[in-house]
Scaffold this motif. Structure first.
Motif, PDB file in Angstrom:
ATOM      1  N   ILE A 206       0.865  -1.184   0.000  1.00  0.00           N
ATOM      2  CA  ILE A 206       0.000   0.000   0.000  1.00  0.00           C
ATOM      3  C   ILE A 206       0.901   1.234   0.000  1.00  0.00           C
ATOM      4  N   LEU A 377      -1.274  -0.903  -4.273  1.00  0.00           N
ATOM      5  CA  LEU A 377      -2.406   0.022  -4.317  1.00  0.00           C
ATOM      6  C   LEU A 377      -1.952   1.395  -3.840  1.00  0.00           C
ATOM      7  N   THR A 404      -7.531  11.800   1.805  1.00  0.00           N
ATOM      8  CA  THR A 404      -7.382  10.662   0.893  1.00  0.00           C
ATOM      9  C   THR A 404      -8.543  10.638  -0.106  1.00  0.00           C
ATOM     10  N   PRO A 406     -10.680   8.481  -3.211  1.00  0.00           N
ATOM     11  CA  PRO A 406     -11.884   9.285  -3.374  1.00  0.00           C
ATOM     12  C   PRO A 406     -12.364   9.877  -2.045  1.00  0.00           C
TER      13      PRO A 406
ATOM     14  N   PHE B  70      -8.137  -0.756   7.566  1.00  0.00           N
ATOM     15  CA  PHE B  70      -8.320   0.261   6.520  1.00  0.00           C
ATOM     16  C   PHE B  70      -7.668  -0.196   5.212  1.00  0.00           C
ATOM     17  N   TYR B  71      -6.448  -0.711   5.306  1.00  0.00           N
ATOM     18  CA  TYR B  71      -5.761  -1.180   4.106  1.00  0.00           C
ATOM     19  C   TYR B  71      -6.509  -2.355   3.489  1.00  0.00           C
ATOM     20  N   SER B  74      -9.546  -1.035   1.815  1.00  0.00           N
ATOM     21  CA  SER B  74      -9.157  -0.259   0.635  1.00  0.00           C
ATOM     22  C   SER B  74      -8.912  -1.204  -0.538  1.00  0.00           C
ATOM     23  N   ARG B  75      -8.265  -2.324  -0.248  1.00  0.00           N
ATOM     24  CA  ARG B  75      -8.009  -3.297  -1.311  1.00  0.00           C
ATOM     25  C   ARG B  75      -9.316  -3.884  -1.837  1.00  0.00           C
ATOM     26  N   HIS B  78     -11.302  -0.138  -3.529  1.00  0.00           N
ATOM     27  CA  HIS B  78     -10.722   0.951  -4.334  1.00  0.00           C
ATOM     28  C   HIS B  78     -11.070   0.872  -5.827  1.00  0.00           C
ATOM     29  N   SER B  97     -15.405   3.650  -1.258  1.00  0.00           N
ATOM     30  CA  SER B  97     -14.055   4.137  -0.968  1.00  0.00           C
ATOM     31  C   SER B  97     -14.104   5.500  -0.286  1.00  0.00           C
ATOM     32  N   ASN B 101     -12.679   6.223   3.413  1.00  0.00           N
ATOM     33  CA  ASN B 101     -11.650   7.225   3.695  1.00  0.00           C
ATOM     34  C   ASN B 101     -12.108   8.205   4.775  1.00  0.00           C
TER      35      ASN B 101
END
Lengths: 606, 238
Positions: A206, A377, A404, A406, B70-71, B74-75, B78, B97, B101
């Motif tokens: 990431i 990512l 961050t 979107p 969070f990561y 996000s994966r 996103h 997303s 965030n």
């Protein structure tokens, strides 16, 4: 899935890259280097791009456009202070700059589209397939209008721009892929016209951007300008000549300045020398690295302000930074390296080619989008706060900078007067208190059903997508109906204008193709002339004198065809020359075989 | 807070109402993806940020766990990974997303986290403090006067230097006050978490809960007020 290429659309140079089995590579064409100078010239044979166009900077300065990126998404008023430095004519129409080239004028996205088209053709020739999709990089500190203008340029060039990605973060992708780094890194990106600083956290694939800052008007061009001014002053003092009124000589001085700056990254002193107009002799002076650094030091210092702000926004100290990565040609200057090292207390990394790393990163992002790379990512941020104008001309911030993306924000609107049917909304970007001090992005009118004051409830969603570009949606909370919003950009092309430019680009494509054919034929002819001359020098004695004479005749015929503009004539003379030199080629092959066999016994060979 | 504070006390019911895949219409049990067609589902507007990350409503959070989650999400959400998907899925990915965030940004910061929890537990209150808190009333009125006087003074004069020195002292005092408020907040956070952990449903527990939330709200709004004053002060004497 069709292939997506990565494009670095730079102020000075542009590149296209693609992903080859997990490794990003830049694409170069047959006779040229990978970098395409971001220069477009109008010649008698039509518009030309890149290295051949660069030659026109001094020959034809009024019709040769360079550094067009500085004008993307800008109004004429934004660039007033530097207009004097550009030899080509700029005007404005509907909030968009127009660049005059001959009888026609072009918007900056149209000029950029010509550069993109050149890169597209190169990629198509290299990969042997049609390219219609791209990731294009922009400076991280580009605002919404500048990003939109870049996207428009892609569309005009016949490319679907799947993602606008920030240059320093693109660089971090290429860097991270190669070095497998974990931790906090700083990317210091000083390009031809823009400066960006980004702080990222790299963890398990990431790439999270913590903060970004920059200056969209600080780069190598500004260094060149300072040196140019110094040289002009010297020429005036020594020769009593004011070259600033001679566009062609101005460009020659600018190119000398740029060359001297580049050389002084390697040596401690260099000589600048150029012919003065109308046979008035030659100007020569020495320039030392110390002099250059004294001149440019304030500019380098200016880049450190954004660095400190980015550190502050990310809540980090210089000691928290694990690695510093340098990007952009201007970071080759020893002074830049010293100052960056002093600020972060770390020796910066420069093992990746600073000219190519952004394009390579764009190719990595393209591969992520096409589903090739799945373990990486990028989580980027919006560089500037987004808000709306409220009562009293104050900006009310909706999405803070370094959020961050979107990212979205919702705001409820209502009416103040009975029967009111619309609410005017003015969208702004920037960090200042007052609306007038920030960048106006767009205005639109929200439609409201006529009801008593305060009854309508319209929820407006402001969404910044992964490209850093704003989308606006509205929903009537009473009826649940959504409303499409036509946003008129303050400094940009409307959708209709972009449509028309795409059509225009098809119309002019025929002219462009023929200009390109001439250039390619000339390049091929040049290469053939060089190799034939070399063969004559090395093996001329191997064939009869009359054959040598025939070759020489064919050579000069090709040389004169090459000066012309008919690609078929050039190709024809090339065929003639190849035919005439056939005997020579065979004789040289035989000879080299014989040479190879000399001193060897038959038994060794058979 | 960007207005992302919609919630309902009975969110369970609303979540149930949404328990149908928006692509294949099958009844699905998956959290963010349909178990049958494996497509991404829009995160319910009524899902609070704590639940989104699978965290209990506590004010002490393991930020490492938060970041890892969070990561991971996000994966999952996103837009980069939805380029080849349908328009509907792309739009859900974008919305999810953006929500994710916002949720991460809110929970990562202890103050924003507490303000958000207050909204959830006691409802959003729009009243932003416009007058000084009672225990600081005199002090702040005097400070405002000094600031006005300083703004109008000739910066090179002896008088301005005296005022500046006084403002420096005021700044130190106010910053001390801020630290004090933060310490009290930390205490309240601890009490809140402990109360939640005990999970008692007694009258006494309910009374304590109300008291903690009220104190927290007071200190948070005082803190914001003092913070703005200090920012103004710093900007003026800079």
């Amino acid at each position: 899935m069709t292939r997506i290429v990565g494009i670095d659309l730079g102020t000075t140079n542009s590149l296209v890259a693609y992903m080859d089995k997990g490794t990003p590579c830049v694409i170069s064409s047959r006779h040229e280097r990978a970098m395409v100078p971001s220069v477009v010239a109008l010649t008698d044979n039509g518009l030309i791009v890149g290295d051949p166009a660069k030659e026109h900077l001094t020959r034809n300065p009024e019709r040769t456009v360079y550094s067009v990126k500085r004008f993307m998404g800008k109004s004429l008023a934004d660039v007033q202070s530097e207009l004097a430095y550009f030899p080509y004519t700029l005007t404005e129409k509907g909030g968009v700059i127009r660049i005059q080239l001959g009888e026609k004028s072009y918007s900056p996205p149209q000029i950029s589209a010509m550069i993109l088209k050149e890169l597209k053709l190169r990629a198509e020739a290299f990969l042997g397939e049609s390219i219609t999709k791209a990731v294009i990089t922009v400076p991280a500190y580009f605002n919404d209008s500048q990003r939109q203008a870049t996207k428009d340029a892609g569309m005009i060039a016949g490319l679907e721009v799947l993602r606008i990605i920030n240059e320093p973060t693109a660089a971090s992708l290429a860097y991270g892929l190669q070095e497998k780094t974990q931790g906090t890194i700083v990317v210091y990106d000083l390009g031809g016209g823009t400066f960006d600083i980004s702080i990222l956290k790299l963890k398990n694939g990431i790439f999270e951007v913590l903060a970004t800052n920059g200056d969209t008007h600080l780069g190598g061009d500004d260094f060149d300008q300072l040196i140019t001014d110094l040289l002009l002053k010297d020429i005036r003092a020594q020769h009593g000549l004011d070259l600033s009124t001679h566009p062609d000589h101005m460009q020659a001085v600018r190119l000398q300045a740029e060359g001297a700056k580049i050389r002084l990254s390697e040596t401690l002193k260099t000589t600048v020398s150029l012919d003065l107009p109308d046979g008035q002799g030659r100007f020569t002076r020495e320039l030392t690295r110390d002099q250059l650094e004294a001149l440019c030091s304030p500019l380098v210092e200016r880049s450190l302000g954004p660095c400190r702000l980015a550190l502050k926004d990310s809540g980090l100290n210089p000691t928290d930074i694990d690695e510093v990565v340098l990007v952009g040609g201007a970071t080759r200057m020893p002074l830049v390296r010293q100052r960056v090292q002093a600020l972060f207390g770390k020796e910066p990394h420069c093992d990746l080619n600073p000219d190519e790393v952004v394009a390579l990163g764009a190719a990595v992002q393209a591969d992520i989008l096409s589903g090739g790379t799945t373990d990486m990512l990028l989580l980027d941020v919006t560089p500037l706060s987004l808000g709306i104008e409220t009562m009293g001309g104050v900006m009310s911030s909706l999405i803070r900078r370094n959020t961050t993306i979107p990212a979205s924000a919702k705001e409820m609107f209502t009416t103040y007067v009975d029967g009111q049917t619309g609410v005017d909304i003015h969208i702004l970007q920037g960090e200042r208190e007052l609306a007038k001090d920030n960048r106006s992005l767009a205005r639109f009118r929200l439609k409201v059903p006529p009801l008593p004051a305060g009854v309508p409830r319209i929820e407006v969603t402001f969404l910044i997508d992964a490209n850093g570009i704003l989308n606006v949606m509205a929903k009537d909370m009473r009826t649940g109906e959504t409303q499409s919003i036509e946003v008129k950009p303050s400094y940009g092309l409307s959708d209709q204008e972009v449509e028309r430019m795409i059509e225009d680009s098809f119309k002019f494509a025929a002219d462009d193709v023929s200009a390109r054919k001439v250039i390619e034929a000339r390049l091929d002819a040049g290469a053939l002339i060089t190799t034939t001359e070399k063969s004559l020098a090395d093996g001329g004695h191997l064939v009869p004198a009359e054959e040598v004479a025939k070759i020489r005749t064919a050579l000069s015929a090709l040389a004169s065809a090459k000066e012309g503009t008919d690609p078929r004539a050039i190709r024809g003379r090339m065929a003639d020359l190849e035919h005439a030199a056939k005997g020579l080629t065979v004789a040289m092959l035989d000879d080299s075989l014989k040479q190879g066999l000399q001193g060897k016994k038959i038994s060794d060979v058979t | 807070m960007n207005g992302h504070t919609h919630h309902t006390d009975d969110r369970r019911e609303l979540q149930m109402a949404r328990s149908m895949c928006c692509h294949c219409q099958s009844e699905m049990a998956g959290e963010y993806f349909c178990d049958r067609c494996v497509k991404v589902q829009p995160v319910s507007k009524d899902l609070d940020y704590f639940s989104c990350f699978g965290l209990p409503r506590r004010l002490a959070i393991d930020t490492q766990v938060l970041e890892a989650k969070f990561y991971e999400l996000s994966r999952a959400f996103h837009p980069d990974f939805y380029q080849n998907k349908s328009d509907a899925e792309q739009s859900i990915s974008l919305g999810n997303s953006a929500m994710l965030n916002t949720a991460y940004r809110t929970l990562r910061d202890p103050i924003q986290r507490a303000e958000y929890l207050l909204d959830l537990e006691a409802g959003a209150v729009k009243d932003i403090r416009t007058s000084p808190p009672a225990d600081l009333f005199e002090e702040i009125l005097e400070l405002q006067e000094t600031l006005d006087e300083f703004r109008e003074s000739d910066r090179s004069s002896q008088h301005a230097a005296t005022l500046r020195a006084k403002l420096h002292t005021d700044r130190t005092n106010l910053e001390e006050r801020q630290r004090d408020m933060e310490a009290r907040l930390q205490q309240l956070f601890g009490r809140w978490d402990a109360l939640q952990d005990r999970g008692e449903a007694t009258e006494q527990a309910r009374a304590e809960r109300t008291l903690i939330l009220k104190d927290m709200r007071d200190i948070l709004s005082n803190r914001t007020y003092v913070k703005n004053i200090v920012n103004d002060l710093v900007a003026t004497i800079a």
